[in-house]
Motif scaffolding. Structure first.
Motif, PDB file in Angstrom:
ATOM      1  N   THR A  74       0.848  -1.188   0.000  1.00 22.67           N
ATOM      2  CA  THR A  74       0.000   0.000   0.000  1.00 22.67           C
ATOM      3  C   THR A  74       0.886   1.241   0.000  1.00 22.67           C
ATOM      4  O   THR A  74       2.021   1.208   0.472  1.00 22.67           O
ATOM      5  N   LEU A  75       0.374   2.311  -0.569  1.00 18.37           N
ATOM      6  CA  LEU A  75       1.102   3.566  -0.550  1.00 18.37           C
ATOM      7  C   LEU A  75       0.132   4.726  -0.413  1.00 18.37           C
ATOM      8  O   LEU A  75      -1.007   4.661  -0.892  1.00 18.37           O
ATOM      9  N   TRP A  76       0.583   5.753   0.249  1.00 18.31           N
ATOM     10  CA  TRP A  76      -0.146   7.009   0.311  1.00 18.31           C
ATOM     11  C   TRP A  76       0.459   7.936  -0.720  1.00 18.31           C
ATOM     12  O   TRP A  76       1.652   8.215  -0.700  1.00 18.31           O
ATOM     13  N   GLU A  77      -0.363   8.409  -1.630  1.00 16.86           N
ATOM     14  CA  GLU A  77       0.090   9.304  -2.686  1.00 16.86           C
ATOM     15  C   GLU A  77      -0.556  10.678  -2.485  1.00 16.86           C
ATOM     16  O   GLU A  77      -1.776  10.782  -2.358  1.00 16.86           O
ATOM     17  N   THR A  78       0.275  11.704  -2.433  1.00 13.31           N
ATOM     18  CA  THR A  78      -0.261  13.060  -2.359  1.00 13.31           C
ATOM     19  C   THR A  78      -0.842  13.423  -3.709  1.00 13.31           C
ATOM     20  O   THR A  78      -0.135  13.456  -4.717  1.00 13.31           O
ATOM     21  N   ARG A  79      -2.133  13.666  -3.712  1.00 18.48           N
ATOM     22  CA  ARG A  79      -2.802  14.010  -4.965  1.00 18.48           C
ATOM     23  C   ARG A  79      -2.475  15.441  -5.371  1.00 18.48           C
ATOM     24  O   ARG A  79      -2.139  15.712  -6.520  1.00 18.48           O
ATOM     25  N   ARG A  80      -2.609  16.341  -4.396  1.00 22.29           N
ATOM     26  CA  ARG A  80      -2.328  17.748  -4.679  1.00 22.29           C
ATOM     27  C   ARG A  80      -2.310  18.512  -3.367  1.00 22.29           C
ATOM     28  O   ARG A  80      -2.973  18.121  -2.402  1.00 22.29           O
ATOM     29  N   THR A  81      -1.547  19.591  -3.316  1.00 20.80           N
ATOM     30  CA  THR A  81      -1.565  20.505  -2.180  1.00 20.80           C
ATOM     31  C   THR A  81      -2.246  21.798  -2.606  1.00 20.80           C
ATOM     32  O   THR A  81      -1.880  22.404  -3.617  1.00 20.80           O
ATOM     33  N   TYR A  82      -3.252  22.201  -1.844  1.00 18.15           N
ATOM     34  CA  TYR A  82      -4.036  23.398  -2.142  1.00 18.15           C
ATOM     35  C   TYR A  82      -3.658  24.489  -1.141  1.00 18.15           C
ATOM     36  O   TYR A  82      -3.731  24.271   0.074  1.00 18.15           O
ATOM     37  N   GLU A  83      -3.260  25.648  -1.627  1.00 16.67           N
ATOM     38  CA  GLU A  83      -2.886  26.744  -0.736  1.00 16.67           C
ATOM     39  C   GLU A  83      -4.089  27.289   0.017  1.00 16.67           C
ATOM     40  O   GLU A  83      -3.970  27.742   1.159  1.00 16.67           O
ATOM     41  N   HIS A  84      -5.258  27.239  -0.604  1.00 20.08           N
ATOM     42  CA  HIS A  84      -6.479  27.756   0.005  1.00 20.08           C
ATOM     43  C   HIS A  84      -7.620  26.769  -0.223  1.00 20.08           C
ATOM     44  O   HIS A  84      -7.631  26.035  -1.221  1.00 20.08           O
ATOM     45  N   PHE A  85      -8.584  26.769   0.689  1.00 23.38           N
ATOM     46  CA  PHE A  85      -9.727  25.875   0.532  1.00 23.38           C
ATOM     47  C   PHE A  85     -10.468  26.152  -0.766  1.00 23.38           C
ATOM     48  O   PHE A  85     -10.978  25.222  -1.403  1.00 23.38           O
ATOM     49  N   ASP A  86     -10.529  27.408  -1.184  1.00 28.69           N
ATOM     50  CA  ASP A  86     -11.243  27.739  -2.416  1.00 28.69           C
ATOM     51  C   ASP A  86     -10.657  27.006  -3.623  1.00 28.69           C
ATOM     52  O   ASP A  86     -11.374  26.682  -4.570  1.00 28.69           O
ATOM     53  N   ASP A  87      -9.344  26.736  -3.592  1.00 31.36           N
ATOM     54  CA  ASP A  87      -8.719  25.987  -4.686  1.00 31.36           C
ATOM     55  C   ASP A  87      -9.221  24.544  -4.706  1.00 31.36           C
ATOM     56  O   ASP A  87      -9.512  23.987  -5.769  1.00 31.36           O
ATOM     57  N   LEU A  88      -9.335  23.949  -3.520  1.00 35.29           N
ATOM     58  CA  LEU A  88      -9.894  22.598  -3.425  1.00 35.29           C
ATOM     59  C   LEU A  88     -11.353  22.603  -3.850  1.00 35.29           C
ATOM     60  O   LEU A  88     -11.796  21.715  -4.596  1.00 35.29           O
ATOM     61  N   ALA A  89     -12.098  23.596  -3.409  1.00 38.98           N
ATOM     62  CA  ALA A  89     -13.522  23.673  -3.761  1.00 38.98           C
ATOM     63  C   ALA A  89     -13.711  23.744  -5.273  1.00 38.98           C
ATOM     64  O   ALA A  89     -14.610  23.091  -5.826  1.00 38.98           O
ATOM     65  N   GLN A  90     -12.867  24.508  -5.950  1.00 40.24           N
ATOM     66  CA  GLN A  90     -12.978  24.614  -7.401  1.00 40.24           C
ATOM     67  C   GLN A  90     -12.634  23.295  -8.069  1.00 40.24           C
ATOM     68  O   GLN A  90     -13.281  22.880  -9.039  1.00 40.24           O
ATOM     69  N   ASP A  91     -11.625  22.609  -7.547  1.00 40.48           N
ATOM     70  CA  ASP A  91     -11.232  21.316  -8.097  1.00 40.48           C
ATOM     71  C   ASP A  91     -12.366  20.304  -7.951  1.00 40.48           C
ATOM     72  O   ASP A  91     -12.645  19.525  -8.872  1.00 40.48           O
ATOM     73  N   LEU A  92     -13.029  20.327  -6.806  1.00 39.67           N
ATOM     74  CA  LEU A  92     -14.162  19.435  -6.576  1.00 39.67           C
ATOM     75  C   LEU A  92     -15.338  19.815  -7.466  1.00 39.67           C
ATOM     76  O   LEU A  92     -16.013  18.945  -8.038  1.00 39.67           O
ATOM     77  N   ALA A  93     -15.595  21.104  -7.597  1.00 41.52           N
ATOM     78  CA  ALA A  93     -16.717  21.561  -8.420  1.00 41.52           C
ATOM     79  C   ALA A  93     -16.550  21.148  -9.871  1.00 41.52           C
ATOM     80  O   ALA A  93     -17.537  20.853 -10.564  1.00 41.52           O
ATOM     81  N   ASN A  94     -15.315  21.084 -10.322  1.00 44.47           N
ATOM     82  CA  ASN A  94     -15.024  20.649 -11.695  1.00 44.47           C
ATOM     83  C   ASN A  94     -14.985  19.127 -11.824  1.00 44.47           C
ATOM     84  O   ASN A  94     -14.830  18.610 -12.936  1.00 44.47           O
ATOM     85  N   ARG A  95     -15.085  18.416 -10.684  1.00 47.38           N
ATOM     86  CA  ARG A  95     -14.987  16.953 -10.652  1.00 47.38           C
ATOM     87  C   ARG A  95     -13.654  16.477 -11.262  1.00 47.38           C
ATOM     88  O   ARG A  95     -13.583  15.406 -11.860  1.00 47.38           O
TER      89      ARG A  95
END
Length: 257
Positions: free
Chosen positions: A192-213
């Motif tokens: 098993t491995l843990w892979e960092t998918r992405r680091t978001y500087e702000h929550f809004d960046d994560l929210a946009q990524d999720l909104a775009n699926r």
């Protein structure tokens, strides 16, 4: 609803990230990529095809059944003469027998009903002594609870029906191993491995990524209003602060021809 991999609107959904250094260490521990011929089956937008090139592969060929994603992969790989892409399927890549030293299949097999033809095609592609690497999530991987590091876990906390979707499509270790043995592979290992998918500087960046699926086929099971609910739910649990380092746990199977 499920993702339409052939739709123009989804062209770049699997093309915009870069692979994590932890992933590079994990695959390099399993097989030395330097000077090897790599085939990345189910390559999407070519994120990992490019990464094999970065790791010193002699050549890296990405195969995907979506013309849109192959087009995006070619765009992102401009200036990399050792990297190429073509349309094909996991069961019929269109490549010559014994033309690969490494076949890599990441986040592929959970989209397949069975793995026999897929693994048989990989076996055909591999030269004697070649290695098949399969990276996917098992039911155990996806049942890890949500946390600010494991954002995916919040999907199932908020919408339990998504857990049933995952349980129905994710490969079990036993099924993968059984099919690999039946297909002629030897020296089967898994980790098993843990892979960092992405680091978001702000929550809004994560929210946009999720909104775009972006790169998350499971989110296509939600309609737009449900997706807004999920984003709000994740915001509450992360405190809407950053930076957020999103990690996913995977299982990596290694099989030799």
């Amino acid at each position: 609803m499920s993702i339409d991999f052939h739709a123009r609107k989804n062209k770049y959904t699997y093309a915009t990230r870069t692979a994590d250094e932890g992933w590079a260490r994990a695959v390099s521990a399993a097989v030395d990529p330097r000077g090897k011929r790599v085939v990345d089956v189910g390559c999407g937008g070519g994120i990992y095809t490019r990464s094999w090139d970065d790791l010193g592969a002699q050549s890296a060929i990405g195969i995907d059944f979506s013309e849109q994603m192959v087009a995006a992969a070619r765009e992102k790989a401009q200036g990399r003469p050792q990297v190429s892409f073509q349309v094909g399927t996991a069961q019929a890549t269109g490549l010559a027998a014994a033309s690969a030293d490494i076949v890599f299949e990441r986040a592929l097999i959970h989209h397949l009903q069975d793995y026999d033809d897929c693994f048989a095609e990989a076996y055909r592609l591999l030269a004697p002594g070649g290695t098949l690497l399969i990276q996917d999530r098992t039911p155990e991987d996806v049942r890890i609870p949500g946390s600010p590091e494991h954002i995916r876990g919040y999907f199932f906390d908020c919408f339990p029906r998504l857990a049933a979707v995952e349980a129905g499509r994710r490969p079990t270790d036993a099924k993968v191993r059984e099919t690999l043995r039946r297909s002629g592979y030897t020296a089967l290992e898994s980790t098993t491995l843990w892979e960092t998918r992405r680091t978001y500087e702000h929550f809004d960046d994560l929210a946009q990524d999720l909104a775009n699926r972006t790169g998350r086929s499971i989110l296509h099971e939600l309609d737009d209003e449900e997706l807004k609910t999920l984003i709000a739910y994740i915001g509450e649990r992360t405190g809407r602060t950053g930076p957020i380092q999103e990690k996913d746990r995977w299982t990596l199977w290694v099989a030799r021809k």
